[in-house]
Design a protein around this motif. Structure first.
Motif, mmCIF file in Angstrom:
data_model
loop_
_atom_site.group_PDB
_atom_site.id
_atom_site.type_symbol
_atom_site.label_atom_id
_atom_site.label_comp_id
_atom_site.label_asym_id
_atom_site.label_seq_id
_atom_site.Cartn_x
_atom_site.Cartn_y
_atom_site.Cartn_z
ATOM 1 N N ASP A 17 0.810 -1.222 0.000
ATOM 2 C CA ASP A 17 0.000 0.000 0.000
ATOM 3 C C ASP A 17 0.842 1.271 0.000
ATOM 4 O OD1 ASP A 17 -2.217 -1.597 -0.072
ATOM 5 O OD2 ASP A 17 -3.051 -0.901 1.841
ATOM 6 N N LYS A 18 1.875 1.323 0.809
ATOM 7 C CA LYS A 18 2.717 2.523 0.887
ATOM 8 C C LYS A 18 3.399 2.780 -0.459
ATOM 9 C CE LYS A 18 4.542 5.975 3.029
ATOM 10 N NZ LYS A 18 3.774 7.208 3.038
ATOM 11 N N ASP A 19 3.932 1.739 -1.068
ATOM 12 C CA ASP A 19 4.570 1.880 -2.385
ATOM 13 C C ASP A 19 3.558 2.332 -3.437
ATOM 14 O OD1 ASP A 19 7.068 1.106 -1.436
ATOM 15 O OD2 ASP A 19 6.698 -1.015 -1.871
ATOM 16 N N LEU A 20 2.354 1.787 -3.384
ATOM 17 C CA LEU A 20 1.326 2.168 -4.342
ATOM 18 C C LEU A 20 0.900 3.618 -4.147
ATOM 19 C CD1 LEU A 20 -0.888 -1.054 -4.348
ATOM 20 C CD2 LEU A 20 0.732 -0.308 -6.109
ATOM 21 N N GLU A 21 0.807 4.061 -2.907
ATOM 22 C CA GLU A 21 0.480 5.465 -2.639
ATOM 23 C C GLU A 21 1.563 6.388 -3.195
ATOM 24 O OE1 GLU A 21 -0.203 5.608 1.573
ATOM 25 O OE2 GLU A 21 -2.221 4.763 1.368
ATOM 26 N N ASN A 22 2.821 5.978 -3.079
ATOM 27 C CA ASN A 22 3.916 6.771 -3.651
ATOM 28 C C ASN A 22 3.812 6.833 -5.176
ATOM 29 O OD1 ASN A 22 5.095 7.413 -1.188
ATOM 30 N ND2 ASN A 22 6.403 5.608 -1.194
ATOM 31 N N ILE A 23 3.465 5.716 -5.789
ATOM 32 C CA ILE A 23 3.291 5.685 -7.242
ATOM 33 C C ILE A 23 2.157 6.618 -7.649
ATOM 34 C CG2 ILE A 23 2.528 4.236 -9.174
ATOM 35 C CD1 ILE A 23 4.105 1.918 -7.863
ATOM 36 N N ILE A 24 1.057 6.599 -6.896
ATOM 37 C CA ILE A 24 -0.078 7.477 -7.188
ATOM 38 C C ILE A 24 0.348 8.939 -7.090
ATOM 39 C CG2 ILE A 24 -2.311 8.287 -6.326
ATOM 40 C CD1 ILE A 24 -2.838 5.309 -5.488
ATOM 41 N N ASN A 25 1.039 9.295 -6.021
ATOM 42 C CA ASN A 25 1.481 10.685 -5.833
ATOM 43 C C ASN A 25 2.411 11.135 -6.946
ATOM 44 O OD1 ASN A 25 -0.015 11.002 -3.485
ATOM 45 N ND2 ASN A 25 1.651 10.326 -2.176
ATOM 46 N N ARG A 26 3.358 10.286 -7.325
ATOM 47 C CA ARG A 26 4.277 10.643 -8.407
ATOM 48 C C ARG A 26 3.544 10.770 -9.742
ATOM 49 N NH1 ARG A 26 7.432 6.382 -6.360
ATOM 50 N NH2 ARG A 26 7.318 5.364 -8.391
ATOM 51 N N SER A 27 2.561 9.921 -9.966
ATOM 52 C CA SER A 27 1.805 9.972 -11.215
ATOM 53 C C SER A 27 0.906 11.198 -11.264
ATOM 54 C CB SER A 27 0.987 8.691 -11.387
ATOM 55 O OG SER A 27 1.859 7.591 -11.556
ATOM 56 N N GLU A 28 0.342 11.586 -10.126
ATOM 57 C CA GLU A 28 -0.437 12.831 -10.080
ATOM 58 C C GLU A 28 0.455 14.016 -10.427
ATOM 59 O OE1 GLU A 28 -2.183 12.978 -6.173
ATOM 60 O OE2 GLU A 28 -3.816 11.621 -6.731
ATOM 61 N N SER A 29 1.659 14.046 -9.863
ATOM 62 C CA SER A 29 2.604 15.128 -10.162
ATOM 63 C C SER A 29 2.995 15.118 -11.631
ATOM 64 C CB SER A 29 3.854 14.987 -9.293
ATOM 65 O OG SER A 29 3.540 15.198 -7.947
ATOM 66 N N ARG A 54 -0.967 5.184 -15.908
ATOM 67 C CA ARG A 54 0.438 5.494 -15.633
ATOM 68 C C ARG A 54 0.928 4.736 -14.414
ATOM 69 N NH1 ARG A 54 4.456 8.324 -13.248
ATOM 70 N NH2 ARG A 54 6.158 8.855 -14.628
ATOM 71 N N CYS A 55 0.102 4.650 -13.397
ATOM 72 C CA CYS A 55 0.466 3.886 -12.199
ATOM 73 C C CYS A 55 0.716 2.420 -12.558
ATOM 74 C CB CYS A 55 -0.636 3.975 -11.144
ATOM 75 S SG CYS A 55 -0.801 5.593 -10.367
ATOM 76 N N ARG A 56 -0.112 1.869 -13.417
ATOM 77 C CA ARG A 56 0.063 0.478 -13.845
ATOM 78 C C ARG A 56 1.407 0.296 -14.543
ATOM 79 N NH1 ARG A 56 -1.145 -2.457 -18.514
ATOM 80 N NH2 ARG A 56 -2.047 -0.617 -19.523
ATOM 81 N N TYR A 57 1.744 1.229 -15.407
ATOM 82 C CA TYR A 57 3.029 1.154 -16.098
ATOM 83 C C TYR A 57 4.191 1.265 -15.106
ATOM 84 C CZ TYR A 57 1.603 1.109 -20.995
ATOM 85 O OH TYR A 57 1.114 0.734 -22.225
ATOM 86 N N VAL A 58 4.116 2.204 -14.188
ATOM 87 C CA VAL A 58 5.186 2.378 -13.198
ATOM 88 C C VAL A 58 5.313 1.126 -12.344
ATOM 89 C CG1 VAL A 58 5.913 3.678 -11.148
ATOM 90 C CG2 VAL A 58 5.014 4.896 -13.142
ATOM 91 N N ASN A 60 4.682 -1.862 -13.075
ATOM 92 C CA ASN A 60 5.242 -2.955 -13.867
ATOM 93 C C ASN A 60 6.593 -2.605 -14.492
ATOM 94 O OD1 ASN A 60 3.247 -5.144 -13.709
ATOM 95 N ND2 ASN A 60 1.885 -3.581 -14.527
ATOM 96 N N ASN A 61 7.253 -1.571 -13.952
ATOM 97 C CA ASN A 61 8.584 -1.155 -14.407
ATOM 98 C C ASN A 61 8.627 -0.840 -15.900
ATOM 99 O OD1 ASN A 61 9.862 -1.416 -11.834
ATOM 100 N ND2 ASN A 61 9.820 -3.627 -12.119
ATOM 101 N N ALA A 62 7.573 -0.191 -16.381
ATOM 102 C CA ALA A 62 7.512 0.165 -17.799
ATOM 103 C C ALA A 62 7.156 1.645 -17.978
ATOM 104 C CB ALA A 62 6.493 -0.718 -18.505
ATOM 105 N N ALA A 63 7.505 2.473 -17.015
ATOM 106 C CA ALA A 63 7.161 3.897 -17.075
ATOM 107 C C ALA A 63 7.695 4.552 -18.337
ATOM 108 C CB ALA A 63 7.681 4.627 -15.837
ATOM 109 N N ASP A 64 8.831 4.094 -18.820
ATOM 110 C CA ASP A 64 9.430 4.679 -20.019
ATOM 111 C C ASP A 64 8.579 4.431 -21.271
ATOM 112 O OD1 ASP A 64 10.160 1.961 -19.558
ATOM 113 O OD2 ASP A 64 11.707 2.104 -21.097
ATOM 114 N N GLU A 65 7.666 3.490 -21.226
ATOM 115 C CA GLU A 65 6.803 3.185 -22.366
ATOM 116 C C GLU A 65 5.472 3.938 -22.322
ATOM 117 O OE1 GLU A 65 7.472 1.024 -25.001
ATOM 118 O OE2 GLU A 65 9.495 1.158 -24.189
ATOM 119 N N PHE A 66 5.135 4.513 -21.172
ATOM 120 C CA PHE A 66 3.823 5.138 -21.005
ATOM 121 C C PHE A 66 3.576 6.265 -22.002
ATOM 122 C CE2 PHE A 66 1.108 8.422 -19.115
ATOM 123 C CZ PHE A 66 -0.072 7.705 -19.014
#
Length: 97
Positions: A17-29, A54-58, A60-66
């Motif tokens: 959950d904590k990691d997912l919340e961080n991903i959400i915050n970074r994706s919102e930014s 975007r969160c799904r891509y991040v 799954n370690n594929a943010a560069d493809e988003f």
């Protein structure tokens, strides 16, 4: 938003959950920086959909493809912000970087 993301990713456990919340915050930014706007992701469907993707891509370690895979959708979001149909434009102060 966390529960929506967990549902999208088919995650039923809470250890991440904590990691997912961080991903959400970074994706919102990310979306705010890209568009120059802030969004109410709970109410605005189109920005929320892009946020979750975007969160799904991040996750799954594929943010560069988003950006490549969602270029059309991101351009549409930028246009909708410019037209005032979604988000709230962030006013910049002269001298801000």
């Amino acid at each position: 938003m966390l529960e929506d993301l967990k549902s999208r990713l088919r995650i039923t456990w809470s250890e991440e959950d904590k990691d997912l919340e961080n991903i959400i915050n970074r994706s919102e930014s990310y979306l705010s920086e890209l568009t120059g706007a802030t969004f109410d992701f709970e109410k605005e469907v189109w920005p929320k959909e892009l946020l979750l993707e975007r969160c799904r891509y991040v996750y799954n370690n594929a943010a560069d493809e988003f950006e490549k895979n969602f270029a059309h959708e991101l351009k549409r979001l930028i246009l909708l912000v410019a037209l005032g149909k979604v988000g709230t434009k962030v006013e910049t102060v002269p001298g801000d970087v």
